[in-house]
Design a protein around this motif. Structure first.
Motif, PDB file in Angstrom:
ATOM      1  N   HIS A 103       0.860  -1.104   0.001  1.00  9.76           N
ATOM      2  CA  HIS A 103       0.041   0.053   0.002  1.00  9.76           C
ATOM      3  C   HIS A 103       0.770   1.196  -0.158  1.00  9.76           C
ATOM      4  O   HIS A 103       0.741   2.292  -0.917  1.00  9.76           O
ATOM      5  N   ARG A 104       1.812   1.339   0.884  1.00  8.27           N
ATOM      6  CA  ARG A 104       2.822   2.621   0.911  1.00  8.27           C
ATOM      7  C   ARG A 104       3.523   2.693  -0.376  1.00  8.27           C
ATOM      8  O   ARG A 104       3.355   3.907  -0.784  1.00  8.27           O
ATOM      9  N   THR A 106       1.221   3.934  -3.246  1.00  6.86           N
ATOM     10  CA  THR A 106       0.755   5.308  -3.100  1.00  6.86           C
ATOM     11  C   THR A 106       1.982   6.124  -3.693  1.00  6.86           C
ATOM     12  O   THR A 106       1.803   7.062  -4.250  1.00  6.86           O
ATOM     13  N   ARG A 107       3.242   5.767  -2.970  1.00  7.85           N
ATOM     14  CA  ARG A 107       4.394   6.603  -3.264  1.00  7.85           C
ATOM     15  C   ARG A 107       4.716   6.635  -4.786  1.00  7.85           C
ATOM     16  O   ARG A 107       5.266   7.958  -5.220  1.00  7.85           O
ATOM     17  N   GLY A 111      -3.927   5.823  -2.674  1.00  6.95           N
ATOM     18  CA  GLY A 111      -3.761   5.684  -1.146  1.00  6.95           C
ATOM     19  C   GLY A 111      -5.029   5.861  -0.613  1.00  6.95           C
ATOM     20  O   GLY A 111      -5.148   5.879   0.655  1.00  6.95           O
ATOM     21  N   THR A 152      -6.371   0.297  -3.699  1.00  5.36           N
ATOM     22  CA  THR A 152      -5.008   0.029  -4.163  1.00  5.36           C
ATOM     23  C   THR A 152      -4.977  -1.600  -4.953  1.00  5.36           C
ATOM     24  O   THR A 152      -4.231  -1.686  -5.790  1.00  5.36           O
ATOM     25  N   ARG A 192       4.497  14.749  -3.799  1.00  5.79           N
ATOM     26  CA  ARG A 192       4.587  13.592  -2.832  1.00  5.79           C
ATOM     27  C   ARG A 192       5.952  13.671  -2.114  1.00  5.79           C
ATOM     28  O   ARG A 192       5.937  13.482  -1.166  1.00  5.79           O
ATOM     29  N   ILE A 233      -1.216   2.396   6.943  1.00  5.06           N
ATOM     30  CA  ILE A 233      -2.090   1.901   6.042  1.00  5.06           C
ATOM     31  C   ILE A 233      -3.589   1.963   6.670  1.00  5.06           C
ATOM     32  O   ILE A 233      -3.700   1.949   7.947  1.00  5.06           O
TER      33      ILE A 233
END
Length: 231
Positions: free
Chosen positions: A143-144, A147-148, A154, A160, A209, A222
């Motif tokens: 998930h991290r 998103t990054r 996210g 996701t 970001r 998360i």
């Protein structure tokens, strides 16, 4: 850069860095994998792997585990944390496997998710790693990083998972899930991460970001998955 272009470049890099993808949790069959994944909730894989040998030496199949007192299971798995909840789940799901599935772990998402302590993430791991069914389990690392890298917004774990499944070919999901986890642990930690120096974040993360993480000093946790059970 379009998401599809990012996805193609990410796959090429991950294939170069991680041509093989060993399963991090030690196990011998679908049942021991299921229990190990359940134990890994809010616990490191390394600690689970140090804990499960004694547990599985005591009971390595559903019928045997169902006969072990819950208090004994709790003591055996105490290092993994959340031992009261996890021990009850292991005991009850083991009995359910005996009563409803002839002592076998079902290769079916709905059946797995009906078991205590087993949410969509755990079911996805078992389906992909024990039975080879394409799935894309989304944990904190996945998930991290998604998103990054701008592969998803996210907003939720479900989003996701949908976005990643749409971006990558189905036959790549199982290996790619593990490749991203390995990359996250080695190159892309949650805190103190220099996105400009990262082999992927440096070009995949947006300027906004990067600036947001510099100001925050970390990335958000998360989000919880709706009403689903943990893991």
């Amino acid at each position: 850069m379009k998401r599809s272009e990012k996805a193609e470049r990410i796959v090429a890099l991950l294939d170069e860095l991680y041509p093989t993808t060993p399963i991090p949790l030690d196990h011998t069959d679908p049942y021991t994998l299921l229990v190990a994944v359940l134990l890994s909730a809010q616990c490191t894989d390394e600690r689970v792997n140090r804990t499960t040998p004694a547990l599985f030496a005591r009971a390595g199949d559903p019928a045997s585990m169902a006969q072990v007192p819950v208090d004994e299971i709790r003591e055996l798995i105490r290092p993994c944390g959340l031992s009261p909840q996890k021990s009850r789940a292991i005991s009850v799901l083991s009995q359910r496997l005996v009563d409803e599935f002839d002592g076998q772990v079902p290769a079916d998402f709905a059946a797995l998710e009906s078991l205590p302590g087993v949410g969509h993430k755990t079911a996805s791991v078992v389906m992909s790693q024990a039975f080879g069914v394409p799935a894309f389990p989304v944990d904190t690392h996945i998930h991290r990083l998604a998103t990054r890298w701008g592969l998803s917004n996210g907003s939720s774990v479900e989003r996701t998972e949908r976005d990643l499944k749409a971006l990558f070919e189905r036959e790549r999901w199982n290996a790619l899930h593990l490749q991203i986890i390995f990359f996250g642990r080695e190159h892309c930690p949650a805190r103190g991460h220099d996105l400009d120096a990262c082999p992927i974040c440096s070009w995949a993360a947006t300027k906004a970001r990067k600036e947001a993480e510099r100001k925050a000093g970390t990335v958000g946790r998360i989000p919880k998955r709706g009403a689903s059970r943990a893991r």
